[in-house]
Scaffold this active site. Structure first.
Site, PDB file in Angstrom:
ATOM      1  N   ASN A  63      36.729 110.235  14.087  1.00  0.00           N
ATOM      2  CA  ASN A  63      36.894 111.457  13.297  1.00  0.00           C
ATOM      3  C   ASN A  63      37.740 112.448  14.096  1.00  0.00           C
ATOM      4  O   ASN A  63      37.344 112.875  15.184  1.00  0.00           O
ATOM      5  CB  ASN A  63      35.498 112.042  13.004  1.00  0.00           C
ATOM      6  CG  ASN A  63      35.557 113.274  12.137  1.00  0.00           C
ATOM      7  OD1 ASN A  63      36.632 113.721  11.748  1.00  0.00           O
ATOM      8  ND2 ASN A  63      34.394 113.836  11.836  1.00  0.00           N
ATOM      9  N   PHE A  64      38.907 112.793  13.565  1.00  0.00           N
ATOM     10  CA  PHE A  64      39.802 113.713  14.282  1.00  0.00           C
ATOM     11  C   PHE A  64      39.392 115.176  14.090  1.00  0.00           C
ATOM     12  O   PHE A  64      39.948 116.070  14.729  1.00  0.00           O
ATOM     13  CB  PHE A  64      41.256 113.528  13.814  1.00  0.00           C
ATOM     14  CG  PHE A  64      41.915 112.231  14.252  1.00  0.00           C
ATOM     15  CD1 PHE A  64      41.202 111.258  14.944  1.00  0.00           C
ATOM     16  CD2 PHE A  64      43.257 111.993  13.976  1.00  0.00           C
ATOM     17  CE1 PHE A  64      41.813 110.065  15.343  1.00  0.00           C
ATOM     18  CE2 PHE A  64      43.889 110.806  14.380  1.00  0.00           C
ATOM     19  CZ  PHE A  64      43.164 109.847  15.052  1.00  0.00           C
ATOM     20  N   LYS A  65      38.457 115.419  13.160  1.00  0.00           N
ATOM     21  CA  LYS A  65      37.983 116.785  12.855  1.00  0.00           C
ATOM     22  C   LYS A  65      39.181 117.736  12.725  1.00  0.00           C
ATOM     23  O   LYS A  65      40.197 117.369  12.132  1.00  0.00           O
ATOM     24  CB  LYS A  65      36.976 117.242  13.920  1.00  0.00           C
ATOM     25  CG  LYS A  65      35.772 116.300  14.004  1.00  0.00           C
ATOM     26  CD  LYS A  65      34.594 116.885  14.735  1.00  0.00           C
ATOM     27  CE  LYS A  65      33.409 115.928  14.646  1.00  0.00           C
ATOM     28  NZ  LYS A  65      32.174 116.426  15.228  1.00  0.00           N
ATOM     29  N   GLU A  95      23.553 110.800  12.026  1.00  0.00           N
ATOM     30  CA  GLU A  95      24.101 111.677  13.076  1.00  0.00           C
ATOM     31  C   GLU A  95      23.212 112.896  13.276  1.00  0.00           C
ATOM     32  O   GLU A  95      23.350 113.876  12.530  1.00  0.00           O
ATOM     33  CB  GLU A  95      25.491 112.194  12.660  1.00  0.00           C
ATOM     34  CG  GLU A  95      26.611 111.207  12.723  1.00  0.00           C
ATOM     35  CD  GLU A  95      27.952 111.892  13.005  1.00  0.00           C
ATOM     36  OE1 GLU A  95      28.817 111.230  13.565  1.00  0.00           O
ATOM     37  OE2 GLU A  95      28.128 113.085  12.677  1.00  0.00           O
ATOM     38  N   GLY A 131      27.539 112.216  19.978  1.00  0.00           N
ATOM     39  CA  GLY A 131      27.481 112.090  21.432  1.00  0.00           C
ATOM     40  C   GLY A 131      27.937 110.763  21.996  1.00  0.00           C
ATOM     41  O   GLY A 131      27.856 110.539  23.213  1.00  0.00           O
ATOM     42  N   ALA A 175      34.012 111.345  17.815  1.00  0.00           N
ATOM     43  CA  ALA A 175      35.143 112.266  17.776  1.00  0.00           C
ATOM     44  C   ALA A 175      35.559 112.697  19.177  1.00  0.00           C
ATOM     45  O   ALA A 175      36.548 112.207  19.728  1.00  0.00           O
ATOM     46  CB  ALA A 175      34.776 113.492  16.936  1.00  0.00           C
ATOM     47  N   SER A 176      34.803 113.606  19.780  1.00  0.00           N
ATOM     48  CA  SER A 176      35.284 114.291  20.984  1.00  0.00           C
ATOM     49  C   SER A 176      35.585 113.364  22.163  1.00  0.00           C
ATOM     50  O   SER A 176      36.551 113.605  22.887  1.00  0.00           O
ATOM     51  CB  SER A 176      34.289 115.381  21.411  1.00  0.00           C
ATOM     52  OG  SER A 176      32.980 114.873  21.463  1.00  0.00           O
ATOM     53  N   HIS A 224      29.492 115.264   6.016  1.00  0.00           N
ATOM     54  CA  HIS A 224      29.424 115.438   7.468  1.00  0.00           C
ATOM     55  C   HIS A 224      28.637 116.721   7.760  1.00  0.00           C
ATOM     56  O   HIS A 224      28.662 117.651   6.953  1.00  0.00           O
ATOM     57  CB  HIS A 224      30.838 115.518   8.054  1.00  0.00           C
ATOM     58  CG  HIS A 224      30.830 115.429   9.545  1.00  0.00           C
ATOM     59  ND1 HIS A 224      30.559 116.513  10.350  1.00  0.00           N
ATOM     60  CD2 HIS A 224      31.014 114.380  10.384  1.00  0.00           C
ATOM     61  CE1 HIS A 224      30.598 116.122  11.611  1.00  0.00           C
ATOM     62  NE2 HIS A 224      30.870 114.840  11.663  1.00  0.00           N
TER      63      HIS A 224
HETATM   64  O1  G3P Z   1      31.939 112.593  13.038  1.00  0.00           O
HETATM   65  C1  G3P Z   1      31.607 112.285  14.337  1.00  0.00           C
HETATM   66  C2  G3P Z   1      30.869 113.346  15.003  1.00  0.00           C
HETATM   67  O2  G3P Z   1      30.270 114.329  14.292  1.00  0.00           O
HETATM   68  C3  G3P Z   1      30.322 113.074  16.334  1.00  0.00           C
HETATM   69  O3  G3P Z   1      31.067 113.905  17.149  1.00  0.00           O
HETATM   70  O4  G3P Z   1      32.089 114.572  19.204  1.00  0.00           O
HETATM   71  O5  G3P Z   1      29.713 113.843  19.192  1.00  0.00           O
HETATM   72  O6  G3P Z   1      31.515 112.175  18.873  1.00  0.00           O
HETATM   73  P1  G3P Z   1      31.093 113.599  18.690  1.00  0.00           P
END
Ligand code: G3P
Length: 229
Positions: free
Chosen positions: A12-14, A144, A184, A205-206, A96
């Site tokens: 997810n590139f957000k 999530e 995470g 994502a991050s 989301h």
């Molecule tokens: O959509 C994926 C997300 O909400 C998780 O984000 O940065 O914890 O991988 P992250």
């Protein structure tokens, strides 16, 4: 309906600046290369404005980050499922934690997505919500816990019972709904732990978008998927 081979890594590139404009295309190209190298399916979810440059030049499944539960007509500022389909995406995220919908809207958005042949990956913040969504028969659900999003503390390590609980609850309701987990996820070990808990993929994502070396990070995760499956 489009075929996506599982297990899968969904990126997810957000609205990260590191994944905006030409940088989105660059990250998607990295994802395509890693997918080709490892044989693991990788889906990218860029911002709407970056979708056409990716779908027109790369061969990687692209999902939208959201669609609105609407039919064509007077809905200023909304995202029409048909419009997203027309620019080459295979599916869409829905609900989301950063773009939540009412259950009734999730239901209608899933129906609309099916009408235009888009897969739906619906996020759920806990096992009860995941169970409710399973009744709506999306393509997949991503469990999530919002408090772990962006922390680098992986749901598969910190709250394994949430992942295994979601797998059990969702499959009991509808065994054809795929189950992913996210929040995470930051390393190959986190991915491996997720798959061992019964998840059929991860949503992250991050850890990828903000990595100093996104290719190295993603390659290690994809190798973990290839080794487990
Ligand atoms: O959509 C994926 C997300 O909400 C998780 O984000 O940065 O914890 O991988 P992250």
């Amino acid at each position: 309906m489009s075929n996506i081979e599982l297990p899968v890594i969904v990126l997810n590139f957000k609205t990260y600046i590191e994944a905006t404009g030409s940088r989105a295309l660059k990250l998607a190209r990295i994802a395509e290369n890693v997918s080709l190298k490892t044989g693991v399916t990788i889906i990218v979810c860029p911002q709407f404005t970056d979708i056409p440059s990716i779908t027109s030049s790369l061969n990687i499944p692209v999902f939208a980050q959201h669609i609105d539960p609407i039919k064509p007509g007077s809905h200023t500022g909304h995202i029409l499922p048909e419009a997203v389909k027309a620019i080459g995406v295979k599916g869409t995220l829905l609900n989301h934690s950063e773009r939540r919908l009412l259950l009734s809207d999730i239901d209608f958005a899933i129906r609309r997505a099916m009408e235009v042949d888009l897969l739906t990956l619906v996020c759920a913040n806990n096992v009860s919500v995941a169970s409710a969504i399973a009744l709506l028969a999306p393509w997949a659900i991503a469990i999530e816990p919002p408090e772990l999003i962006g922390t680098g503390r992986a749901v598969s390590k910190v709250k394994p019972e949430v992942v295994s609980g979601a797998v059990k609850a969702i499959k009991n309701i509808n065994s054809s709904v795929h189950v992913l987990c996210g929040a995470g996820i930051a390393s190959a070990e986190d991915v491996e732990a997720a798959l061992k808990l019964g998840a059929e993929g991860v949503l992250l994502a991050s850890a990828f978008v903000k990595s100093k070396d996104p290719e190295k990070t993603l390659l290690s995760m994809a190798e973990a998927v290839a080794n487990v499956s």
